[in-house]
Write an enzyme that holds these catalytic residues in place. Structure first.
Site, PDB file in Angstrom:
ATOM      1  N   GLY A  12     -23.429  12.646  -8.025  1.00 31.28           N
ATOM      2  CA  GLY A  12     -23.564  13.041  -9.432  1.00 31.28           C
ATOM      3  C   GLY A  12     -22.320  12.915 -10.279  1.00 31.28           C
ATOM      4  N   ASN A  14     -21.547  10.453 -12.178  1.00 36.57           N
ATOM      5  CA  ASN A  14     -21.972   9.926 -13.488  1.00 36.57           C
ATOM      6  C   ASN A  14     -22.656  11.014 -14.326  1.00 36.57           C
ATOM      7  OD1 ASN A  14     -21.472   6.942 -13.939  1.00 36.57           O
ATOM      8  ND2 ASN A  14     -22.221   6.942 -11.833  1.00 36.57           N
ATOM      9  N   HIS A 109     -26.147   0.828 -13.199  1.00 34.62           N
ATOM     10  CA  HIS A 109     -26.171   0.046 -11.959  1.00 34.62           C
ATOM     11  C   HIS A 109     -24.767  -0.517 -11.704  1.00 34.62           C
ATOM     12  CE1 HIS A 109     -27.879  -2.261  -8.725  1.00 34.62           C
ATOM     13  NE2 HIS A 109     -27.243  -3.321  -9.166  1.00 34.62           N
TER      14      HIS A 109
END
Ligand code: GAR
Length: 200
Positions: A12, A14, A109
């Site tokens: 987590g 991000n 991504h």
């Protein structure tokens, strides 16, 4: 103010980067829920620390992938935020769910799409021998990592890199790219035109 729900499967970082930008006032939004498929995800701790409700939909507790997908899609409909952010969500959404929230769901991504889709993108880049790599924030469509691209950030790849050193270099850029894309979305600065995204 826009409402956001985040889907994350693991560490987590991000998710944290988005929380931090909202807390410092750079993004006009509120994260109303974290959804995770993994009861052991460190993301849950981050949600609790930030006062964000966390909803665990434990993938392993379902008899089939279809049952999990139905339950996830139902929860997403109930939460119904302006924006879903996939921040290290490691499962492919089924086509129905992807279609349901089209144009209001984004994903980060760790590769320069359309290269190296799917899992282990950084390893794929190392194995291929590319000289530049990076990350992509894109809208989610029915395919795998195939939706309209919002923004990309680039890093060099060095001869001595391995998967971990490259992943670390890319991750620093992810922590800039994802909050920036969220900020643009939340200030209505993004317009989708077919496969292309215009930043207003
Ligand atoms: C990030 O590198 C993200 O780009 C990647 O997983 C990592 C999650 O890190 N996502 C994918 O590979 C999706 N296909 P985080 O949990 O610390 O944000």
């Amino acid at each position: 103010m826009k409402s956001i729900a985040v889907l994350a499967s693991g560490r987590g970082s991000n998710f944290q980067a988005v929380i931090d930008k909202i807390t410092e006032g750079s993004i006009n939004a509120e994260i109303i829920c974290l959804i995770t498929d993994n009861p052991d995800a460190y993301s849950i701790k981050r949600a609790v620390n930030a006062g964000i409700p966390a909803k665990v939909i434990d993938y392993r507790s379902f008899k089939s992938r279809d049952e999990y997908n139905i339950s996830l899609c139902q929860a997403m409909k109930e939460i119904n935020p302006d924006l879903f952010v996939l921040a290290g969500y490691m499962r492919l959404l089924d086509k129905k769910t992807a279609g349901e929230f089209k144009d209001r769901m984004i994903n980060i991504h760790p590769a320069l799409l359309p290269s190296f889709t799917g899992l282990h993108a950084q390893r794929q880049a190392i194995d291929y021998g590319v000289k530049i790599a990076g990350c992509t924030v894109h809208f989610v469509d029915e395919g795998m990592d195939s939706g309209p691209i919002i923004l990309q950030r680039v890093v060099p790849v060095y001869f001595d890199d391995d998967e971990d050193t490259l992943a670390e270099r890319i991750l620093k850029e992810e922590h800039i790219a994802l909050p920036e894309a969220v900020r643009l979305f939340c200030s209505d600065k993004i317009k989708i035109n077919g496969k292309k995204v215009k930043i207003l």
